[in-house]
Design an enzyme around this catalytic site. Structure first.
Site, PDB file in Angstrom:
ATOM      1  N   ASP A  47       0.925  -1.196  -0.188  1.00  0.00           N
ATOM      2  CA  ASP A  47      -0.066  -0.078   0.046  1.00  0.00           C
ATOM      3  C   ASP A  47       0.781   1.333  -0.017  1.00  0.00           C
ATOM      4  O   ASP A  47       1.625   1.600   1.052  1.00  0.00           O
ATOM      5  CB  ASP A  47      -1.077   0.076   1.307  1.00  0.00           C
ATOM      6  CG  ASP A  47      -2.035   0.752   1.156  1.00  0.00           C
ATOM      7  OD1 ASP A  47      -1.901   1.753   0.334  1.00  0.00           O
ATOM      8  OD2 ASP A  47      -3.142   0.488   1.752  1.00  0.00           O
ATOM      9  N   THR A  88      -6.820   3.596  -2.748  1.00  0.00           N
ATOM     10  CA  THR A  88      -6.487   2.271  -2.156  1.00  0.00           C
ATOM     11  C   THR A  88      -7.407   1.292  -2.639  1.00  0.00           C
ATOM     12  O   THR A  88      -7.213   0.053  -3.175  1.00  0.00           O
ATOM     13  CB  THR A  88      -6.340   2.299  -0.564  1.00  0.00           C
ATOM     14  OG1 THR A  88      -5.401   2.859  -0.167  1.00  0.00           O
ATOM     15  CG2 THR A  88      -6.217   0.663  -0.012  1.00  0.00           C
ATOM     16  N   ASN A 109     -12.456   5.120  -2.168  1.00  0.00           N
ATOM     17  CA  ASN A 109     -12.363   4.303  -0.904  1.00  0.00           C
ATOM     18  C   ASN A 109     -14.006   4.636  -0.384  1.00  0.00           C
ATOM     19  O   ASN A 109     -14.451   3.506   0.183  1.00  0.00           O
ATOM     20  CB  ASN A 109     -11.574   5.019   0.032  1.00  0.00           C
ATOM     21  CG  ASN A 109      -9.966   4.363  -0.172  1.00  0.00           C
ATOM     22  OD1 ASN A 109      -9.789   3.363  -0.955  1.00  0.00           O
ATOM     23  ND2 ASN A 109      -9.120   5.210   0.247  1.00  0.00           N
ATOM     24  N   LYS A 170      -6.067  -3.737   6.747  1.00  0.00           N
ATOM     25  CA  LYS A 170      -7.040  -2.993   6.443  1.00  0.00           C
ATOM     26  C   LYS A 170      -8.239  -3.993   5.730  1.00  0.00           C
ATOM     27  O   LYS A 170      -7.957  -4.742   5.032  1.00  0.00           O
ATOM     28  CB  LYS A 170      -6.861  -2.044   5.238  1.00  0.00           C
ATOM     29  CG  LYS A 170      -6.171  -0.825   5.555  1.00  0.00           C
ATOM     30  CD  LYS A 170      -5.754   0.176   4.205  1.00  0.00           C
ATOM     31  CE  LYS A 170      -5.104   1.357   4.668  1.00  0.00           C
ATOM     32  NZ  LYS A 170      -4.959   2.097   3.446  1.00  0.00           N
ATOM     33  N   ASP A 310       1.427   2.613   4.080  1.00  0.00           N
ATOM     34  CA  ASP A 310       0.267   3.583   3.624  1.00  0.00           C
ATOM     35  C   ASP A 310       0.124   4.859   4.992  1.00  0.00           C
ATOM     36  O   ASP A 310       0.181   5.756   4.709  1.00  0.00           O
ATOM     37  CB  ASP A 310      -0.809   3.108   3.257  1.00  0.00           C
ATOM     38  CG  ASP A 310      -1.796   4.192   2.835  1.00  0.00           C
ATOM     39  OD1 ASP A 310      -1.638   4.748   1.771  1.00  0.00           O
ATOM     40  OD2 ASP A 310      -2.905   4.388   3.416  1.00  0.00           O
ATOM     41  N   ASP A 357      -1.011  -0.586  -4.805  1.00  0.00           N
ATOM     42  CA  ASP A 357      -2.400   0.001  -5.211  1.00  0.00           C
ATOM     43  C   ASP A 357      -2.315   1.603  -5.708  1.00  0.00           C
ATOM     44  O   ASP A 357      -3.405   1.735  -6.535  1.00  0.00           O
ATOM     45  CB  ASP A 357      -3.261  -0.168  -4.105  1.00  0.00           C
ATOM     46  CG  ASP A 357      -2.890   0.439  -2.791  1.00  0.00           C
ATOM     47  OD1 ASP A 357      -1.453   0.776  -2.710  1.00  0.00           O
ATOM     48  OD2 ASP A 357      -3.499   0.819  -1.782  1.00  0.00           O
ATOM     49  N   HIS A 358      -1.089   2.062  -5.314  1.00  0.00           N
ATOM     50  CA  HIS A 358      -0.892   3.662  -5.654  1.00  0.00           C
ATOM     51  C   HIS A 358       0.354   3.833  -5.209  1.00  0.00           C
ATOM     52  O   HIS A 358       1.196   3.174  -4.478  1.00  0.00           O
ATOM     53  CB  HIS A 358      -1.998   4.486  -5.186  1.00  0.00           C
ATOM     54  CG  HIS A 358      -2.281   4.363  -3.695  1.00  0.00           C
ATOM     55  ND1 HIS A 358      -1.514   4.767  -2.852  1.00  0.00           N
ATOM     56  CD2 HIS A 358      -3.166   3.764  -3.009  1.00  0.00           C
ATOM     57  CE1 HIS A 358      -1.648   4.617  -1.493  1.00  0.00           C
ATOM     58  NE2 HIS A 358      -2.829   3.996  -1.711  1.00  0.00           N
ATOM     59  N   HIS A 491      -2.552  10.927  -1.897  1.00  0.00           N
ATOM     60  CA  HIS A 491      -2.223  10.509  -3.315  1.00  0.00           C
ATOM     61  C   HIS A 491      -3.720  10.703  -3.982  1.00  0.00           C
ATOM     62  O   HIS A 491      -4.665  10.800  -3.309  1.00  0.00           O
ATOM     63  CB  HIS A 491      -1.947   9.022  -3.359  1.00  0.00           C
ATOM     64  CG  HIS A 491      -2.660   8.118  -2.412  1.00  0.00           C
ATOM     65  ND1 HIS A 491      -3.600   7.554  -2.660  1.00  0.00           N
ATOM     66  CD2 HIS A 491      -2.438   7.885  -1.117  1.00  0.00           C
ATOM     67  CE1 HIS A 491      -4.179   6.985  -1.524  1.00  0.00           C
ATOM     68  NE2 HIS A 491      -3.280   6.900  -0.483  1.00  0.00           N
TER      69      HIS A 491
END
Length: 551
Positions: A47, A88, A109, A170, A310, A357-358, A491
């Site tokens: 993440d 995410t 999200n 998460k 993250d 994921d980013h 992000h």
């Protein structure tokens, strides 16, 4: 003449015999009894991992973690996210579906759903209950995801004999990759890994036993100091910076970070330390052991998401010592986990991919400190400004529902009641947004193809636009501008610092090497489908990366 006739007959017989032998060889050729597949596939999503972290800290990595992936595996160096916003839930979904938000429905999200008339969380499901705690943190499932995942397709291909399990601290990092038909998904709620009644009615005994140990306390007791002497962290900014976020109770955001005060009091804080990743891998090993992953004779799939990167990145930023230390510790965790897979599944018997994921933007305070362009905007301020404009120009009261995910949602009923031309409303909104500090452009999503924005940006916005869930107007922030405050970062944009992600494959049938051809996050599922000889997910738009395998 007799001699010539005899010679001719001998040639005919020889040709016939050779031809018969060749035919015999052809007809007796053997083929594999079964399609070859690995015992286990492990998906690793880190993440908020920027692609450049592979090389920024390369000299500090051990030989068994990131270096092993880079040198024993195949690195797809130029991998991008093909949509915006880069969040995410969108990233995890697109990796595993091979799809984009326009198709898979996971557009953020959170988002405002015009049909439901309320905000929606990506994994929410009020029809299920929490398993493993008394909180509502388990009221989750993948029902908002509109397509299948590569994990679903593996289950279908083996008539549901393959086992699929998702693990993350998460919920969305576990639930969305595991897919609709997963055997289980686990995520962290306080000190406990929990699940929902979507998957099971009670936790397995081994999970309950693990939870009873309250492993977070053991890591809190260690506090958080740098893994190596702090003066060796030369790739990072000085430790004490005002634009970095602080832990609760801290006066300054610098090492060492005292965590003992969280023991038995605030288990959630473990997520914001590198130990959250360690706990994720500890639990994943228990999943393999207790669920006998890779031992059934069918290919199993373990989807792991490491989320502490993250939390740390948001709080301290990508140029912080905290971020560097988190990746050095993650490297050790990877080495330990790969060694575990070698021992339990067998080297060459498992397939691993690692991606993100980013990525993430630099902290605006850090950018300004170094004379680089950046800044913050306020979504709430934009909403208030647009509301005032609509009231003044069209006599529309409370017509702007929300500004989120770089989109403006209007209340269509208010506009229709006043019999105002909605096209004029959106035109006024785009003109207003274009004049605001930090915004590069704004477009009416209904007529996006008529806009004059660059084609590459148009494609990203189109891929992120879901006709039934997205807003009415989209605005494009200037580079390194985002909705945020004085500390930390985030992000979400299409820019390379948010969308250029790592992608590496290692293990079963993977040849060492790399490519600098441009690929996309959506190509991962198609590549796995091709390698496993199974159908690609129902919304897939990706293409297989054929360079990674032995021919």
């Amino acid at each position: 003449m007799k001699f010539k006739h005899l010679l001719f007959l001998m040639l005919v017989v020889t040709y016939t015999n050779v031809n018969a032998q060749q035919k015999s060889k052809t007809t007796t050729k053997t083929y594999p009894a079964n399609i070859e597949r690995p015992k286990l596939v492990v998906g690793l999503v880190i993440d908020q991992m920027r692609w450049d972290y592979l090389y920024r800290y390369y000299s500090r990595y051990s030989n068994g973690g990131f270096k092993r992936l880079i040198n024993e595996g195949f690195s797809v160096e130029n991998t991008f996210i093909p949509y915006t916003p880069t969040y995410t839930a969108c990233g995890h979904t697109s990796i595993y579906t091979g799809s984009v938000p326009a198709i898979n429905g996971i557009i953020g999200n959170n988002w405002y759903d015009p049909e439901l008339g309320r905000d929606v969380y990506c994994a929410e499901d009020k029809s299920v209950k929490t398993v493993g705690s008394s909180s509502r943190a388990g009221e989750m499932s993948p029902k908002n995801m509109l397509v299948t995942t590569i994990t679903d397709e593996l289950r279908l291909a083996t008539n549901f004999k393959s086992k699929v399990i998702g693990v993350s601290i998460k919920d969305r990092g576990s639930i969305l990759p595991a897919g609709h038909s997963a055997n289980a998904a686990y995520w962290l709620d306080g000190a406990n890994f929990i699940s929902s009644t979507y998957y099971m009615q009670s936790l397995p005994t081994w999970v309950t036993d693990y939870n009873s140990k309250k492993e977070a306390n053991r890591y809190f007791a260690k506090n958080w100091n740098t893994l190596y002497p702090i003066e060796t962290y030369t790739q990072s900014t000085a430790d004490n910076k005002t634009y970095e976020g602080k832990f609760r109770g801290e006066e300054t955001p610098n090492f060492p970070h005292q965590l003992t005060g969280f023991i038995d009091k605030n288990f959630e804080m473990i997520k914001s330390t590198p130990y959250g990743n360690t706990i994720t891998f500890d639990f994943s090993k228990l999943v393999i052991q207790n669920e006998k992953m890779g031992q059934s004779g069918n290919t199993d799939f373990l989807a792991i998401s490491c989320s502490s990167t993250d939390y740390v990145g948001h709080q301290f930023g990508p140029n912080s010592i905290e971020a560097e230390d988190t990746y050095l510790r993650l490297d050790k965790d990877l080495e330990d986990f790969f060694n575990y897979l070698d021992k339990t599944i067998g080297k060459g018997n498992y397939l691993v991919f690692l991606s993100a994921d980013h990525a993430v933007a630099h902290v605006p305070g850090f950018m300004k400190e170094n004379k680089l362009p950046s800044g913050t905007v306020s979504n709430s301020a934009l909403r208030k400004g647009l509301d005032t404009l609509m009231n003044t120009k069209f006599n529309l009261s409370k017509s702007v529902i929300t500004v989120t995910n770089n989109q403006v949602y209007f209340d269509h009923s208010v506009i229709e009641d006043k019999k105002i031309d909605f096209t004029l409303v959106k035109k006024a909104a785009t003109n207003y947004l274009k004049k605001q500090n930090g915004i590069a452009d704004a477009v009416d999503l209904e007529i996006l193809n008529n806009s004059t924005i660059p084609e590459e940006i148009r494609k990203r916005i189109t891929n992120g636009y879901n006709a039934r869930r997205s807003g009415d107007v989209y605005f494009i922030s200037k580079p390194n501008w985002f909705d945020g405050g004085a500390t930390g970062t985030t992000h979400g944009s299409w820019y390379p610092y948010d969308s250029h992600i790592p992608l590496l494959f290692m293990g079963w049938k993977v040849k060492p090497g790399k490519t600098n051809q441009t690929y996309y996050m959506t190509d991962i599922a198609a590549t796995l489908a091709a390698m496993l000889h199974i159908q690609m997910p129902s919304g897939s738009v990706g293409s297989p990366i054929t360079e990674i395998t032995h021919q």
